[in-house]
Scaffold this motif. Structure first.
Motif, short mmCIF file in Angstrom:
data_model
loop_
_atom_site.label_atom_id
_atom_site.label_comp_id
_atom_site.label_asym_id
_atom_site.label_seq_id
_atom_site.Cartn_x
_atom_site.Cartn_y
_atom_site.Cartn_z
N VAL A 1 -2.26 -12.24 -7.94
CA VAL A 1 -1.43 -13.14 -7.13
C VAL A 1 -0.59 -14.06 -8.01
O VAL A 1 0.62 -14.23 -7.81
CB VAL A 1 -2.30 -13.96 -6.16
N SER A 2 -1.21 -14.65 -9.02
CA SER A 2 -0.51 -15.64 -9.84
C SER A 2 0.51 -15.00 -10.78
O SER A 2 1.52 -15.61 -11.14
CB SER A 2 -1.51 -16.47 -10.65
N LEU B 1 -5.31 -1.90 3.81
CA LEU B 1 -4.99 -2.99 4.74
C LEU B 1 -3.59 -2.83 5.31
O LEU B 1 -2.78 -2.03 4.84
CB LEU B 1 -5.14 -4.33 4.02
N ASP B 2 -3.29 -3.64 6.32
CA ASP B 2 -1.99 -3.61 7.00
C ASP B 2 -0.90 -4.09 6.04
O ASP B 2 -0.92 -5.24 5.59
CB ASP B 2 -2.05 -4.51 8.24
N HIS B 3 0.07 -3.23 5.76
CA HIS B 3 1.13 -3.56 4.82
C HIS B 3 2.11 -4.61 5.35
O HIS B 3 2.96 -5.09 4.59
CB HIS B 3 1.90 -2.29 4.43
N ARG B 4 1.99 -4.95 6.62
CA ARG B 4 2.88 -5.98 7.17
C ARG B 4 2.41 -7.39 6.84
O ARG B 4 3.19 -8.34 6.96
CB ARG B 4 2.98 -5.83 8.70
N PRO C 1 1.79 -10.52 4.63
CA PRO C 1 2.55 -10.99 3.45
C PRO C 1 1.85 -10.77 2.12
O PRO C 1 2.45 -10.27 1.17
CB PRO C 1 2.75 -12.49 3.74
N LEU C 2 0.55 -11.13 2.04
CA LEU C 2 -0.16 -10.99 0.78
C LEU C 2 -0.32 -9.53 0.40
O LEU C 2 -0.16 -9.15 -0.78
CB LEU C 2 -1.54 -11.66 0.87
N VAL C 3 -0.62 -8.68 1.39
CA VAL C 3 -0.78 -7.26 1.12
C VAL C 3 0.55 -6.66 0.65
O VAL C 3 0.59 -5.88 -0.30
CB VAL C 3 -1.28 -6.52 2.38
N ILE D 1 2.99 -4.31 -6.74
CA ILE D 1 2.46 -4.17 -8.12
C ILE D 1 1.21 -3.30 -8.14
O ILE D 1 0.44 -3.35 -9.09
CB ILE D 1 2.17 -5.56 -8.74
N ARG D 2 1.04 -2.52 -7.11
CA ARG D 2 -0.15 -1.68 -7.04
C ARG D 2 -0.21 -0.69 -8.20
O ARG D 2 -1.26 -0.47 -8.80
CB ARG D 2 -0.16 -0.93 -5.70
#
Length: 235
Positions: free
Chosen positions: A17-18, A84-87, A89-91, A97-98
């Motif tokens: 995340v960072s 998880l649901d790609h909609r 924001p965090l996902v 960058i997966r």
């Protein structure tokens, strides 16, 4: 009992995340960092620094790499982002960058295998009859994972992916499901015989991989139903 996998997941998420923006712009710099960490790990052991370093350094820092929990945690982030649901924001943010996260996890995993393979892989080919059954099975599973991981890692590079057809790339990347399953099997082979003091790890890994399985199957069924409904509307 130190929860290595929980600490590793927290660190992997914090890192992803960072450093999201930097990873997107300069993924090569992070691949180089992963390689440097592997080189540092090898030197740390080969120079005998583990024996002279403070115990807390080995317990809380070095073991995250040598035990393979940090790269495994990166793989877990990759797993759940896909399930998880790609909609969300965090996902959606982590989905971008997966590929780089997967490559970094592969590099660090190769470092983990290098450290243990110096002894176990040699014994597997030279004198397998001298190995404990659990160590023998774990070594075989490790080799299978490496054989799967190399093509998965190579095709995760954007330049390689662009040279492949979408269908071929997706077909090859489905091997990741088998790879994830082998990670769980590898961990269980090592931990179940030590249940009395590894029971927490067994519960955590089972919950994490079980949760992923439920989410991934649920998502696949949802996509199937959507495609089926779309087909019926067009029929």
């Amino acid at each position: 009992m130190y929860p290595y996998i929980l600490v590793s997941i927290a660190l992997a998420l914090l890192f992803a995340v960072s450093c999201h923006g930097a990873i997107r712009k300069r993924p090569g710099a992070f691949y180089a960092l992963a390689i440097l960490l592997v080189v540092g790990e090898v030197l740390y052991y080969s120079l005998g620094l583990r024996a002279t370093a403070p115990q807390w350094v080995n317990t809380y820092i070095v073991n995250l790499f040598t035990r393979g929990t940090l790269p495994t945690a990166l793989f877990m982030v990759v797993m759940y982002v896909g399930a998880l649901d790609h909609r969300r924001p965090l996902v959606r943010k982590l989905l971008a960058i997966r590929g780089p996260l997967s490559i970094m996890a592969c590099i660090l995993t190769l470092g983990h295998n290098l450290m243990y393979g110096i002894r176990h892989f040699v014994m597997l080919f030279v004198a397998p009859e001298t190995m404990r059954p659990t160590t023998l099975v774990a070594a075989i599973l490790s080799l299978l994972m490496i054989l799967l991981m190399i093509p998965l890692m190579v095709t995760s590079f954007s330049r390689v992916r662009r040279r492949m057809s979408a269908a071929s790339w997706k077909r090859l990347q489905r091997l990741a499901y088998l790879f994830f399953g082998l990670i769980y099997a590898h961990v269980m082979v090592l931990f179940v015989p030590q249940f009395s003091h590894k029971y927490l790890d067994i519960i955590l890994y089972t919950a994490i991989f079980g949760g992923y399985l439920v989410l991934r199957v649920s998502k696949a069924l949802k996509v199937y139903e959507q495609k089926k409904a779309s087909y019926l509307r067009c029929a």
